[in-house]
Scaffold this active site. Sequence first.
Site, short mmCIF file in Angstrom:
data_model
loop_
_atom_site.label_atom_id
_atom_site.label_comp_id
_atom_site.label_asym_id
_atom_site.label_seq_id
_atom_site.Cartn_x
_atom_site.Cartn_y
_atom_site.Cartn_z
N ASP A 1 47.06 50.55 -1.44
CA ASP A 1 48.33 50.27 -2.08
C ASP A 1 48.64 51.98 -3.06
OD1 ASP A 1 50.69 48.54 -3.31
OD2 ASP A 1 50.10 49.04 -5.08
N LYS B 1 50.07 49.37 1.59
CA LYS B 1 51.73 50.12 1.38
C LYS B 1 52.34 50.69 2.41
CE LYS B 1 52.58 50.90 -2.68
NZ LYS B 1 53.04 51.04 -4.08
#
Length: 210
Positions: A122, A162
């Site tokens: 992330d 991500k």
Amino acid sequence: MATRSKSSQRWLKEHFSDPFVKKAQAEGMRSRAAYKLEELLERDRLLKPHMVVVDLGAAPGGWSQQVRRQIGDTGRVLALDILDMPPLAGVEFLHGDFREEAVLSQFEAMLGDQPVDLVLSDMAPNKSGVGAVDQPRMMHLAELALDFADNHLKTGGAFLIKLFQGEGFDDYVRDMRRRYDKVSIRKPEASRKRSPEVYALGQGKRAHMK
């Protein structure tokens, strides 16, 4: 200055009326991002007991918390971030910059020779607000995460990252398709609609790249 103030006020209003923020507060989760991961994990059934999971860009800990909640006391969760993170039960955390070789080596030492079942990333750079600056920084972090998965993810394992849509995105997804049997692009419900973020999921890591 007035515009920035209005923008800040709008963000605060959205943040505190956000149902996922309220849910995180009610359930004792560290961030609303935990619900992005929850949806992604459940949709693709990525977690099983006894797995070894790596969480890159972990702070403030919502993803690691969600993983530990789902696998219980089994397996290992190893987390890393340039930002410090208060301890989480059952999570091994290293505070450091993933871009630095010494930090990566220290993290690899924590992992030992244990193959990883699932790599999560992330990670995102501090945003300057200038796309021509932010996008290359984001893609650099994404390349480092992909390299880590190349080296430590076991054959058949999964990689979830991500990404920001923009320059370099399509090439990156093509690179993932060379490495994984199945690659999907996801936009979880908890992602804000105007955000350029999406999540790329590679499943079934190949023993050899195409």
